[in-house]
Design an enzyme around this catalytic site. Structure first.
Site, PDB file in Angstrom:
ATOM      1  N   HIS A  93     -24.323  18.668  24.153  1.00 44.28           N
ATOM      2  CA  HIS A  93     -24.059  20.291  24.928  1.00 44.28           C
ATOM      3  C   HIS A  93     -24.340  20.063  26.449  1.00 44.28           C
ATOM      4  O   HIS A  93     -25.605  19.476  26.920  1.00 44.28           O
ATOM      5  CB  HIS A  93     -24.838  21.234  24.379  1.00 44.28           C
ATOM      6  CG  HIS A  93     -24.060  22.533  24.800  1.00 44.28           C
ATOM      7  ND1 HIS A  93     -24.793  23.208  25.782  1.00 44.28           N
ATOM      8  CD2 HIS A  93     -23.290  23.440  24.161  1.00 44.28           C
ATOM      9  CE1 HIS A  93     -24.182  24.384  26.194  1.00 44.28           C
ATOM     10  NE2 HIS A  93     -23.108  24.460  25.213  1.00 44.28           N
ATOM     11  N   GLU A 164     -15.905  21.727  26.792  1.00 44.79           N
ATOM     12  CA  GLU A 164     -16.660  22.699  27.553  1.00 44.79           C
ATOM     13  C   GLU A 164     -16.790  22.456  28.949  1.00 44.79           C
ATOM     14  O   GLU A 164     -17.847  21.892  29.147  1.00 44.79           O
ATOM     15  CB  GLU A 164     -17.832  22.983  26.646  1.00 44.79           C
ATOM     16  CG  GLU A 164     -18.000  23.251  25.359  1.00 44.79           C
ATOM     17  CD  GLU A 164     -19.135  24.270  24.834  1.00 44.79           C
ATOM     18  OE1 GLU A 164     -18.895  25.187  24.278  1.00 44.79           O
ATOM     19  OE2 GLU A 164     -20.173  23.569  25.135  1.00 44.79           O
TER      20      GLU A 164
HETATM   21  P1  PGA Z   1     -20.249  30.554  26.048  1.00 47.28           P
HETATM   22  O1  PGA Z   1     -20.920  29.247  25.700  1.00 47.28           O
HETATM   23  O2  PGA Z   1     -19.281  30.902  25.163  1.00 47.28           O
HETATM   24  O3  PGA Z   1     -21.374  31.678  26.456  1.00 47.28           O
HETATM   25  O4  PGA Z   1     -19.531  30.400  27.448  1.00 47.28           O
HETATM   26  C1  PGA Z   1     -20.207  28.276  25.028  1.00 47.28           C
HETATM   27  C2  PGA Z   1     -20.986  27.088  24.755  1.00 47.28           C
HETATM   28  O5  PGA Z   1     -21.877  26.853  25.424  1.00 47.28           O
HETATM   29  O6  PGA Z   1     -21.075  26.580  23.862  1.00 47.28           O
END
Ligand code: PGA
Length: 251
Positions: A93, A164
């Site tokens: 992540h 992401e």
């Molecule tokens: P968010 O986070 O939906 O708050 O943007 C997504 C994540 O980091 O998995």
């Protein structure tokens, strides 16, 4: 056909009581045609496991160490997660890559430890704003995918890639449907090159980064978007469930 997979990523939020309440509310309302998961903080995993027992929610963890036990102060290993009923675990992540400075070799070891122990590995990739602005997005994503070893990961059902974009996480700034689809298609194409086209057609690719009820349908209807990794909007049952519902309607 890839079953959509919506995972709630609670990060370092909630209390024991509110975790249990949220887990119970979600468990009551999930549809059959979508895979739904939640990843509570480590210390609440056991309580949440009891709260969702008997439901088909997949229990997840946000991180893990790659060794399977021993003198590693403060760390948690995959066998401990399995012991609590955990079915999937995140690796790479961006908050761990960028805030905790996890290098690619560490992310790679974690993803393979998760996979090798029989869990679903959610391997997260994503570019920073600086990298996007300097046209490095696809190079960054390719390098993060190359942390994966095709000779170890042989079951596409247990590999999930979460795209992401770092600039979209928790910022309220979301990738457009076209931006998401472009990178998701590139991820699938890169996986086809690393493994083969059949394997790539089975791997699920989640989008994450300010995914919320208002933009869920548009993003989740893109051909290569197979679900979402949801941070902020997963902390309330109604917003999380409305994203799950959007996925169910598209399935
Ligand atoms: P968010 O986070 O939906 O708050 O943007 C997504 C994540 O980091 O998995």
């Amino acid at each position: 056909m890839r079953t959509k997979f919506i995972a709630g990523h609670w990060k370092m939020n909630l209390t024991k009581t509110s975790s249990i309440e949220l887990a119970r509310s979600i468990a009551k309302a999930i549809p059959n045609n979508v895979d739904v998961g939640i990843a509570p903080p480590f210390v609440y995993i056991d309580a949440v496991a009891s709260a969702i027992s008997g439901s088909k929610i997949l229990l997840g963890a946000q991180d893990v160490f790659y060794e399977s036990g021993g003198a590693f102060t403060g760390e948690i290993c995959v066998p401990m997660l399995k012991d609590l009923g955990v079915r999937f675990c995140l690796s790479g992540h961006s908050e761990r890559r960028h805030i905790l400075n996890e290098p690619p070799e560490l992310v790679s070891k974690k993803t393979h430890a998760i996979y090798s122990a029989g869990l679903i590995a959610i391997h997260c990739v994503g570019e920073t704003l600086e990298q996007r602005d300097s046209n490095q997005t696809l190079n960054v994503i390719r390098a993060q995918l190359q942390e994966l070893k095709p000779e170890i990961i042989t079951d596409p059902a247990r590999l999930v890639i979460a795209y992401e974009p770092v600039w979209a996480i928790g910022t309220g700034r979301v990738a457009t449907e076209q931006q998401a689809q472009e990178v998701h298609a590139f991820i699938r194409q890169t996986i086809a090159q690393m493994w083969n086209p059949d394997f790539a057609s089975r791997v699920r690719i989640q989008y994450g980064g300010s995914l919320k009820p208002e933009n869920a349908k548009g993003l989740l209807s893109q051909p290569d978007v197979d679900g979402g990794l949801i941070g902020g909007a997963s902390l309330k049952a109604d917003s999380f469930l409305s994203i799950v519902k959007a996925a169910a309607e598209l399935s």
